[in-house]
Design an enzyme around this catalytic site. Structure first.
Site, PDB file in Angstrom:
ATOM      1  N   HIS A 120      38.588 -13.866  27.933  1.00 26.32           N
ATOM      2  CA  HIS A 120      37.903 -12.646  28.376  1.00 26.32           C
ATOM      3  C   HIS A 120      37.532 -12.780  29.858  1.00 26.32           C
ATOM      4  CE1 HIS A 120      37.161 -10.602  24.488  1.00 26.32           C
ATOM      5  NE2 HIS A 120      37.253 -11.833  24.000  1.00 26.32           N
ATOM      6  N   GLU A 165      36.242 -10.575  31.730  1.00 28.61           N
ATOM      7  CA  GLU A 165      34.975  -9.869  31.976  1.00 28.61           C
ATOM      8  C   GLU A 165      33.764 -10.703  31.601  1.00 28.61           C
ATOM      9  OE1 GLU A 165      35.766  -9.005  27.644  1.00 28.61           O
ATOM     10  OE2 GLU A 165      36.958  -9.342  29.458  1.00 28.61           O
ATOM     11  N   CYS A 222      42.520 -10.424  25.239  1.00 26.70           N
ATOM     12  CA  CYS A 222      42.187 -10.903  23.902  1.00 26.70           C
ATOM     13  C   CYS A 222      43.137 -10.303  22.864  1.00 26.70           C
ATOM     14  CB  CYS A 222      40.716 -10.626  23.594  1.00 26.70           C
ATOM     15  SG  CYS A 222      40.115 -11.470  22.103  1.00 26.70           S
TER      16      CYS A 222
END
Length: 214
Positions: free
Chosen positions: A192, A194, A82
């Site tokens: 992202h 994650e 990001c």
């Protein structure tokens, strides 16, 4: 021994990043740290973050992390996430801020007035939610991930590298924009991983096994 250092410069909740890395690498030592010495000692470095670029640069410098990040990006497997992608470049329209200058290029804002889908409907800025990522080049971090797989985004700005050869992945909103870059031991993504479920975990798993060669 620190296997993976997650750089903590006070911008964003890093718990989801560290937990995702611990999930894909349960036998490796994952440390969230703002200590330049720990970053230097780590075998791999993850550079995430959320927030505005001027604030991120200010916090990096306030914590004495600028040189540690630049050195890590030159020497070991390095993953930017990001704002950790955007900070690698020279300059951002967000606050007219200088970045780290590791890579040549600019960070630009989506032009809200020009954002319309194929039916003419207005698209929102920030670009938030799931979107497909198309692999422009083969890379070890794409292993086991289908071309056009969906990843999760939250951003209003996107990178424009001077060297288009850095571009290893793109998305469309509505025009194509660079979503992933790679050079040598550095890979960075606007989305992202994650927060991107199976495909994101696959990318993180690929990173923790990657030797930094591209």
């Amino acid at each position: 021994m620190i296997d993976i250092a997650v750089v903590d410069y006070g911008m964003g909740n890093l718990r989801s990043v560290s937990k995702a890395l611990e999930h894909v690498a349960p036998h490796q030592n994952v440390v969230v740290t703002s200590d330049p010495k720990q970053i230097a000692a780590a075998a791999r470095v993850v550079f995430p973050g959320q927030g505005a670029m001027p604030d991120c640069m200010r916090e990096l410098d306030a914590r004495g992390l600028r040189d540690a990040v630049i050195t890590a990006a030159a020497e070991k497997p390095f993953l930017g996430i990001c704002i950790g992608l955007q900070l690698l470049f020279e300059h951002s329209e967000e606050g007219n801020a200088a970045g780290l200058g590791i890579l040549k290029g600019q960070v630009r804002r989506f032009a809200a007035a020009q954002m319309h889908d194929a039916e003419g409907g207005k698209l929102k800025v920030p670009h938030m939610g799931w979107n497909q990522v198309y692999q422009r080049q083969a890379h070890p971090l794409w292993h086991g991930i289908e071309n056009g797989e969906r990843f999760y985004y939250v951003h209003s700005y996107y990178v424009v590298p001077d060297d288009r050869g850095l571009d290893v992945g793109y998305s469309e909103y509505p025009q194509q924009f660079t979503s992933c870059i790679a050079r040598g031991n550095v890979f960075a993504a606007q989305f992202h991983p994650e927060k991107s479920q199976h495909s994101g975990l696959q990318l993180l798993s690929n990173f923790v096994q990657w030797d930094g060669v591209f």
